[in-house]
Design a protein around this motif. Structure first.
Motif, PDB file in Angstrom:
ATOM      1  N   PHE A   1      -5.018   9.654 -10.846  1.00 11.38           N
ATOM      2  CA  PHE A   1      -4.473   8.551 -10.048  1.00 11.38           C
ATOM      3  C   PHE A   1      -5.557   7.748  -9.321  1.00 11.38           C
ATOM      4  O   PHE A   1      -5.244   6.815  -8.591  1.00 11.38           O
ATOM      5  N   ARG A   2      -6.830   8.101  -9.502  1.00 12.29           N
ATOM      6  CA  ARG A   2      -7.866   7.472  -8.687  1.00 12.29           C
ATOM      7  C   ARG A   2      -7.981   5.968  -8.947  1.00 12.29           C
ATOM      8  O   ARG A   2      -8.449   5.215  -8.083  1.00 12.29           O
ATOM      9  N   TYR A   3      -7.533   5.514 -10.131  1.00 15.85           N
ATOM     10  CA  TYR A   3      -7.546   4.077 -10.422  1.00 15.85           C
ATOM     11  C   TYR A   3      -6.138   3.484 -10.407  1.00 15.85           C
ATOM     12  O   TYR A   3      -5.913   2.395 -10.934  1.00 15.85           O
ATOM     13  N   GLY A   4      -5.194   4.179  -9.796  1.00 18.65           N
ATOM     14  CA  GLY A   4      -3.819   3.696  -9.730  1.00 18.65           C
ATOM     15  C   GLY A   4      -2.845   4.736 -10.243  1.00 18.65           C
ATOM     16  O   GLY A   4      -3.223   5.651 -10.992  1.00 18.65           O
ATOM     17  N   MET A   5      -1.576   4.588  -9.868  1.00 19.86           N
ATOM     18  CA  MET A   5      -0.545   5.562 -10.244  1.00 19.86           C
ATOM     19  C   MET A   5      -0.111   5.296 -11.686  1.00 19.86           C
ATOM     20  O   MET A   5       0.795   4.512 -11.958  1.00 19.86           O
ATOM     21  N   ASN A   6      -0.788   5.962 -12.620  1.00 20.27           N
ATOM     22  CA  ASN A   6      -0.573   5.652 -14.034  1.00 20.27           C
ATOM     23  C   ASN A   6       0.572   6.428 -14.671  1.00 20.27           C
ATOM     24  O   ASN A   6       0.792   6.332 -15.878  1.00 20.27           O
ATOM     25  N   ILE A   7       1.324   7.173 -13.877  1.00 18.58           N
ATOM     26  CA  ILE A   7       2.592   7.757 -14.331  1.00 18.58           C
ATOM     27  C   ILE A   7       3.647   7.406 -13.298  1.00 18.58           C
ATOM     28  O   ILE A   7       3.464   7.642 -12.104  1.00 18.58           O
ATOM     29  N   CYS A   8       4.735   6.843 -13.749  1.00 16.92           N
ATOM     30  CA  CYS A   8       5.824   6.498 -12.848  1.00 16.92           C
ATOM     31  C   CYS A   8       6.456   7.777 -12.294  1.00 16.92           C
ATOM     32  O   CYS A   8       6.600   8.777 -13.008  1.00 16.92           O
ATOM     33  N   HIS A   9       6.835   7.744 -11.019  1.00 13.20           N
ATOM     34  CA  HIS A   9       7.434   8.915 -10.379  1.00 13.20           C
ATOM     35  C   HIS A   9       8.693   9.376 -11.112  1.00 13.20           C
ATOM     36  O   HIS A   9       9.012  10.562 -11.129  1.00 13.20           O
ATOM     37  N   GLN A  10       9.397   8.441 -11.721  1.00 10.99           N
ATOM     38  CA  GLN A  10      10.626   8.756 -12.453  1.00 10.99           C
ATOM     39  C   GLN A  10      10.354   9.291 -13.855  1.00 10.99           C
ATOM     40  O   GLN A  10      11.295   9.617 -14.587  1.00 10.99           O
ATOM     41  N   ALA A  11       9.093   9.397 -14.218  1.00  6.82           N
ATOM     42  CA  ALA A  11       8.741   9.834 -15.573  1.00  6.82           C
ATOM     43  C   ALA A  11       7.892  11.092 -15.573  1.00  6.82           C
ATOM     44  O   ALA A  11       7.281  11.435 -16.578  1.00  6.82           O
TER      45      ALA A  11
ATOM     46  N   LEU B   1       6.302   5.165   2.439  1.00  7.76           N
ATOM     47  CA  LEU B   1       6.525   4.450   1.180  1.00  7.76           C
ATOM     48  C   LEU B   1       5.764   5.023  -0.015  1.00  7.76           C
ATOM     49  O   LEU B   1       6.137   4.763  -1.158  1.00  7.76           O
ATOM     50  N   SER B   2       4.706   5.779   0.236  1.00  7.79           N
ATOM     51  CA  SER B   2       3.855   6.235  -0.870  1.00  7.79           C
ATOM     52  C   SER B   2       3.638   7.738  -0.895  1.00  7.79           C
ATOM     53  O   SER B   2       2.697   8.229  -1.524  1.00  7.79           O
ATOM     54  N   ALA B   3       4.509   8.484  -0.233  1.00 14.03           N
ATOM     55  CA  ALA B   3       4.365   9.945  -0.211  1.00 14.03           C
ATOM     56  C   ALA B   3       4.505  10.559  -1.594  1.00 14.03           C
ATOM     57  O   ALA B   3       4.031  11.675  -1.832  1.00 14.03           O
TER      58      ALA B   3
ATOM     59  N   ARG C   1       2.504  -4.542   1.673  1.00  8.22           N
ATOM     60  CA  ARG C   1       1.265  -4.328   2.416  1.00  8.22           C
ATOM     61  C   ARG C   1       1.214  -2.919   3.000  1.00  8.22           C
ATOM     62  O   ARG C   1       0.172  -2.250   2.914  1.00  8.22           O
ATOM     63  N   GLN C   2       2.314  -2.466   3.584  1.00  7.57           N
ATOM     64  CA  GLN C   2       2.348  -1.109   4.130  1.00  7.57           C
ATOM     65  C   GLN C   2       2.147  -0.076   3.028  1.00  7.57           C
ATOM     66  O   GLN C   2       1.440   0.916   3.199  1.00  7.57           O
ATOM     67  N   SER C   3       2.776  -0.317   1.877  1.00 10.46           N
ATOM     68  CA  SER C   3       2.634   0.591   0.746  1.00 10.46           C
ATOM     69  C   SER C   3       1.176   0.691   0.309  1.00 10.46           C
ATOM     70  O   SER C   3       0.667   1.799   0.048  1.00 10.46           O
ATOM     71  N   LEU C   4       0.480  -0.438   0.241  1.00  7.00           N
ATOM     72  CA  LEU C   4      -0.923  -0.433  -0.170  1.00  7.00           C
ATOM     73  C   LEU C   4      -1.799   0.307   0.834  1.00  7.00           C
ATOM     74  O   LEU C   4      -2.720   1.042   0.452  1.00  7.00           O
ATOM     75  N   LYS C   5      -1.527   0.133   2.121  1.00 10.53           N
ATOM     76  CA  LYS C   5      -2.290   0.844   3.152  1.00 10.53           C
ATOM     77  C   LYS C   5      -2.111   2.352   3.015  1.00 10.53           C
ATOM     78  O   LYS C   5      -3.070   3.121   3.151  1.00 10.53           O
ATOM     79  N   GLU C   6      -0.880   2.769   2.758  1.00  7.61           N
ATOM     80  CA  GLU C   6      -0.629   4.204   2.596  1.00  7.61           C
ATOM     81  C   GLU C   6      -1.325   4.738   1.349  1.00  7.61           C
ATOM     82  O   GLU C   6      -1.904   5.830   1.370  1.00  7.61           O
ATOM     83  N   ARG C   7      -1.258   3.981   0.262  1.00  6.58           N
ATOM     84  CA  ARG C   7      -1.927   4.421  -0.963  1.00  6.58           C
ATOM     85  C   ARG C   7      -3.428   4.584  -0.735  1.00  6.58           C
ATOM     86  O   ARG C   7      -4.039   5.545  -1.209  1.00  6.58           O
TER      87      ARG C   7
END
Length: 250
Positions: A143-153, A170-172, A208-214
């Motif tokens: 995941f270091r370059y982004g969440m490459n698997i959807c949580h639903q998958a 938002l990003s737990a 914006r909040q989601s990005l800060k948490e990520r």
């Protein structure tokens, strides 16, 4: 093979428009050994009445106020008894009726099993694939370059999961998957579409909040300096994608 139990957990609050789509996609599965859990945050728009129509086929229905998305998810996780858990939120769907059969057969008993996701709009039309493709080999560093698997998958063995961290609103889910992946001894990509994700969720509305948490989550797991570099890669890839394809839907 049918001895493998899959716990599917749906959380919902005031989503009468979409909840039946999610429920139907679970109840129509060809695979028989599914434990379905729905956690409703005391909806007032008729959502609970829709859920009650299917209650004889749902293992657990909880309807009460909660402290947010991940508090509700923790309630569902505490009720789950399956070998694997999947979080399929209201509005999202399993890809087709044989999705769980595919997960069990092609998952090879791995600690984490995953696949690809289609994006759908409010009219249930498929609009695109996710920008991030699922990796061939998944580890806690993926995941270091982004969440490459959807949580639903992503299906995770229940015995390597732990409660969601309620410090994140938002990003737990990203933190939750990474923590489980650190415990996983094996992962398996089934190389098929396994989910339909409804675009426009809460993390997009409060982007914006989601990005800060990520950013904070990635910093915690990957370190400060690596996180700076990784976010440079993320930004470059996003710009490149938008030049070629236009604005992303996720």
């Amino acid at each position: 093979m049918n001895t493998v139990k899959i716990s599917i957990i749906t959380i919902v609050y005031n989503n009468v428009r979409d909840i039946a789509h999610t429920i139907s996609s679970v109840l129509q599965q060809s695979y028989p050994n599914i434990e379905y859990i729905i956690v409703d945050g005391a909806s007032t728009d008729g959502t609970l009445e829709v859920i009650r129509r299917y209650e004889d086929r749902i293992a657990h229905i909880v309807s009460e106020k909660d402290k947010g998305i991940y508090d509700a998810m923790n309630k569902g996780l505490a009720l789950a008894t399956g070998d694997y858990v999947l979080f399929l939120n209201s509005g999202d769907e399993l890809y087709d009726k044989d999705t769980i059969q595919c997960i069990v057969e092609k998952g090879k008993g791995a600690d984490i099993i995953y696949g690809e996701t289609k994006l759908v709009d409010e009219q249930r039309n498929i609009v695109a694939d996710r920008r991030h493709k699922a990796p061939e080999q998944f580890t806690w560093k993926s995941f270091r370059y982004g969440m490459n698997i959807c949580h639903q998958a992503i299906y995770i063995k229940r015995d390597i999961t732990s409660p969601y961290d309620l410090n994140y609103q938002l990003s737990a889910d990203i933190d939750w998957v990474i923590r489980a992946a650190k415990k996983a001894k094996s992962t398996q990509n089934v190389h098929q579409y396994v989910a339909k994700y409804l675009v426009g969720g809460m993390s997009q509305k409060r982007h914006r909040q989601s990005l800060k948490e990520r950013y904070a989550i990635f910093k915690k797991h990957y370190g400060t300096f690596a996180n700076w570099f990784n976010h440079g890669v993320i930004a470059f890839r996003l710009i490149k994608y938008r030049i070629k394809h236009g604005k992303t839907r996720e």
